[in-house]
Design an enzyme around this catalytic site. Structure first.
Site, PDB file in Angstrom:
ATOM      1  N   LYS A 170     -48.679 102.339   0.736  1.00 25.13           N
ATOM      2  CA  LYS A 170     -47.313 101.835   1.024  1.00 25.13           C
ATOM      3  C   LYS A 170     -47.333 100.255   0.949  1.00 25.13           C
ATOM      4  O   LYS A 170     -48.500  99.573   1.192  1.00 25.13           O
ATOM      5  CB  LYS A 170     -47.016 102.082   2.601  1.00 25.13           C
ATOM      6  CG  LYS A 170     -45.500 101.568   2.914  1.00 25.13           C
ATOM      7  CD  LYS A 170     -45.252 101.555   4.279  1.00 25.13           C
ATOM      8  CE  LYS A 170     -43.898 100.885   4.707  1.00 25.13           C
ATOM      9  NZ  LYS A 170     -43.694 100.873   5.986  1.00 25.13           N
ATOM     10  N   HIS A 226     -41.908  96.164   3.023  1.00 27.09           N
ATOM     11  CA  HIS A 226     -41.993  96.168   4.573  1.00 27.09           C
ATOM     12  C   HIS A 226     -43.592  96.583   4.867  1.00 27.09           C
ATOM     13  O   HIS A 226     -43.950  96.243   5.912  1.00 27.09           O
ATOM     14  CB  HIS A 226     -41.515  97.228   5.299  1.00 27.09           C
ATOM     15  CG  HIS A 226     -39.973  96.803   5.535  1.00 27.09           C
ATOM     16  ND1 HIS A 226     -39.353  96.197   6.668  1.00 27.09           N
ATOM     17  CD2 HIS A 226     -38.918  97.003   4.709  1.00 27.09           C
ATOM     18  CE1 HIS A 226     -38.258  96.022   6.364  1.00 27.09           C
ATOM     19  NE2 HIS A 226     -37.753  96.638   5.336  1.00 27.09           N
ATOM     20  N   ARG A 253     -45.317  92.659   3.496  1.00 26.66           N
ATOM     21  CA  ARG A 253     -44.729  91.773   2.832  1.00 26.66           C
ATOM     22  C   ARG A 253     -43.283  91.370   3.093  1.00 26.66           C
ATOM     23  O   ARG A 253     -42.440  91.475   2.245  1.00 26.66           O
ATOM     24  CB  ARG A 253     -44.765  91.784   1.413  1.00 26.66           C
ATOM     25  CG  ARG A 253     -46.262  92.270   0.858  1.00 26.66           C
ATOM     26  CD  ARG A 253     -45.974  92.756  -0.672  1.00 26.66           C
ATOM     27  NE  ARG A 253     -47.286  92.976  -1.090  1.00 26.66           N
ATOM     28  CZ  ARG A 253     -47.319  93.190  -2.567  1.00 26.66           C
ATOM     29  NH1 ARG A 253     -46.378  93.133  -3.129  1.00 26.66           N
ATOM     30  NH2 ARG A 253     -48.544  93.240  -3.030  1.00 26.66           N
ATOM     31  N   GLY A 289     -33.634  99.865   3.676  1.00 26.04           N
ATOM     32  CA  GLY A 289     -32.264  99.665   3.487  1.00 26.04           C
ATOM     33  C   GLY A 289     -31.523 100.986   3.570  1.00 26.04           C
ATOM     34  O   GLY A 289     -30.231 101.077   2.861  1.00 26.04           O
ATOM     35  N   ARG A 320     -29.190 103.662   4.264  1.00 26.72           N
ATOM     36  CA  ARG A 320     -28.573 104.119   5.448  1.00 26.72           C
ATOM     37  C   ARG A 320     -27.487 105.352   5.012  1.00 26.72           C
ATOM     38  O   ARG A 320     -26.673 105.631   6.124  1.00 26.72           O
ATOM     39  CB  ARG A 320     -27.562 102.666   5.429  1.00 26.72           C
ATOM     40  CG  ARG A 320     -28.415 101.290   5.980  1.00 26.72           C
ATOM     41  CD  ARG A 320     -29.103 101.449   7.434  1.00 26.72           C
ATOM     42  NE  ARG A 320     -29.774 100.309   7.623  1.00 26.72           N
ATOM     43  CZ  ARG A 320     -31.080 100.172   7.411  1.00 26.72           C
ATOM     44  NH1 ARG A 320     -31.811 100.984   6.926  1.00 26.72           N
ATOM     45  NH2 ARG A 320     -31.634  99.027   7.526  1.00 26.72           N
ATOM     46  N   GLY A 327     -36.327 104.051   8.123  1.00 24.58           N
ATOM     47  CA  GLY A 327     -37.069 103.350   9.497  1.00 24.58           C
ATOM     48  C   GLY A 327     -35.730 102.924  10.392  1.00 24.58           C
ATOM     49  O   GLY A 327     -35.531 103.865  11.430  1.00 24.58           O
ATOM     50  N   ARG A 328     -35.087 101.918  10.131  1.00 20.38           N
ATOM     51  CA  ARG A 328     -33.902 101.576  11.373  1.00 20.38           C
ATOM     52  C   ARG A 328     -32.895 102.546  11.433  1.00 20.38           C
ATOM     53  O   ARG A 328     -31.976 102.694  12.412  1.00 20.38           O
ATOM     54  CB  ARG A 328     -33.549 100.143  10.886  1.00 20.38           C
ATOM     55  CG  ARG A 328     -34.636  98.841  11.127  1.00 20.38           C
ATOM     56  CD  ARG A 328     -34.358  97.780  10.488  1.00 20.38           C
ATOM     57  NE  ARG A 328     -34.433  97.856   9.171  1.00 20.38           N
ATOM     58  CZ  ARG A 328     -34.335  96.811   8.336  1.00 20.38           C
ATOM     59  NH1 ARG A 328     -33.804  95.762   8.778  1.00 20.38           N
ATOM     60  NH2 ARG A 328     -34.646  97.038   6.949  1.00 20.38           N
TER      61      ARG A 328
HETATM   62  C1  FMN Z   1     -39.735  97.608  14.494  1.00 23.19           C
HETATM   63  C2  FMN Z   1     -40.325  98.000  13.483  1.00 23.19           C
HETATM   64  C3  FMN Z   1     -41.829  97.862  13.063  1.00 23.19           C
HETATM   65  C4  FMN Z   1     -42.207  98.169  12.100  1.00 23.19           C
HETATM   66  N1  FMN Z   1     -43.562  98.115  11.659  1.00 23.19           N
HETATM   67  C5  FMN Z   1     -44.268  98.047  10.653  1.00 23.19           C
HETATM   68  C6  FMN Z   1     -45.540  98.034  10.426  1.00 23.19           C
HETATM   69  O1  FMN Z   1     -46.270  97.877  11.360  1.00 23.19           O
HETATM   70  N2  FMN Z   1     -46.146  98.362   9.134  1.00 23.19           N
HETATM   71  C7  FMN Z   1     -45.517  98.725   8.240  1.00 23.19           C
HETATM   72  O2  FMN Z   1     -45.812  98.727   6.960  1.00 23.19           O
HETATM   73  N3  FMN Z   1     -44.113  98.713   8.285  1.00 23.19           N
HETATM   74  C8  FMN Z   1     -43.473  98.521   9.321  1.00 23.19           C
HETATM   75  N4  FMN Z   1     -42.010  98.682   9.552  1.00 23.19           N
HETATM   76  C9  FMN Z   1     -41.444  99.127   8.405  1.00 23.19           C
HETATM   77  C10 FMN Z   1     -40.937 100.310   8.440  1.00 23.19           C
HETATM   78  O3  FMN Z   1     -42.241 101.397   8.284  1.00 23.19           O
HETATM   79  C11 FMN Z   1     -40.164 100.670   7.204  1.00 23.19           C
HETATM   80  O4  FMN Z   1     -41.007 100.315   5.974  1.00 23.19           O
HETATM   81  C12 FMN Z   1     -38.912 100.028   6.954  1.00 23.19           C
HETATM   82  O5  FMN Z   1     -38.385 100.174   8.334  1.00 23.19           O
HETATM   83  C13 FMN Z   1     -37.932 100.791   6.075  1.00 23.19           C
HETATM   84  O6  FMN Z   1     -36.599 100.080   5.998  1.00 23.19           O
HETATM   85  P1  FMN Z   1     -35.355 100.404   6.829  1.00 23.19           P
HETATM   86  O7  FMN Z   1     -35.585 100.169   8.366  1.00 23.19           O
HETATM   87  O8  FMN Z   1     -34.479  99.645   6.198  1.00 23.19           O
HETATM   88  O9  FMN Z   1     -35.067 101.903   6.853  1.00 23.19           O
HETATM   89  C14 FMN Z   1     -41.429  98.394  10.715  1.00 23.19           C
HETATM   90  C15 FMN Z   1     -40.289  98.435  11.077  1.00 23.19           C
HETATM   91  C16 FMN Z   1     -39.558  98.278  12.236  1.00 23.19           C
HETATM   92  C17 FMN Z   1     -37.847  98.543  12.151  1.00 23.19           C
END
Ligand code: FMN
Length: 151
Positions: free
Chosen positions: A23, A47, A50, A80, A82, A101-102
């Site tokens: 990833k 994410h 980076r 992103g 949604r 994710g979100r």
């Molecule tokens: C609270 C939170 C913590 C996250 N922690 C990590 C992490 O530790 N490692 C990682 O690769 N991505 C992390 N992410 C990113 C998510 O795995 C994912 O790539 C990202 O949320 C996708 O985008 P979206 O939220 O717009 O769907 C995190 C996201 C959130 C919201």
């Protein structure tokens, strides 16, 4: 991990016989290298350590990456997503699937487990409806001729 390099990925690949996905890939070159190293799949994501707001969007890269790595490699992306139509765009551009994710996290905050279910149901319903609006009954029917309509 700041020191993680292709040498470590090679080490991991030799020891892990199961599916191995990376990833955080954000360039065609890295995607090519992952393919050459025998990695099963990649997640285009800004994410993966980076979180620069000015970095390239995975959606902008996906068609170029698919063309570079071919059909055998699993190609996921996130960031992103949604709406159902967001997922359809990713599929049309060459992704196997999009990750969330979100979208689910917001559901969790609003309504716990039931909120997550609700968020997923909404997205599923949109996906279904938008496929219908494109004249398709399943994802496999999407093809390049729809690109202008869905973009
Ligand atoms: C609270 C939170 C913590 C996250 N922690 C990590 C992490 O530790 N490692 C990682 O690769 N991505 C992390 N992410 C990113 C998510 O795995 C994912 O790539 C990202 O949320 C996708 O985008 P979206 O939220 O717009 O769907 C995190 C996201 C959130 C919201």
């Amino acid at each position: 991990m700041p020191s993680l390099s292709w040498a470590e990925m090679r080490w991991l690949r030799q020891r892990w016989p199961g599916k191995l996905l990376i990833k955080g890939i954000l360039s065609v070159e890295e995607a090519r290298q992952a393919s050459a190293e025998g990695i099963d799949g990649i997640v285009l994501s800004n994410h993966g350590g980076r979180q620069l707001d000015g970095s390239v969007s995975p959606l902008e890269l996906v068609a170029e990456v698919r063309a570079a790595v071919g059909d055998a490699m699993t190609l996921l992306l996130d960031g992103g997503f949604r709406r159902g139509s967001d997922v359809l765009k990713a599929r049309l551009l060459g992704a196997d699937a999009a990750m969330l994710g979100r979208a689910t996290l917001y559901g969790l905050g609003a309504g716990g487990e039931a909120g997550v279910d609700h968020a997923l149901r909404l997205l599923h319903a949109e996906l279904d409806r938008d496929l219908g609006l494109l004249g398709c009954s399943k994802l496999e029917e999407l093809d390049d001729s729809l690109m202008r309509e869905s973009r």
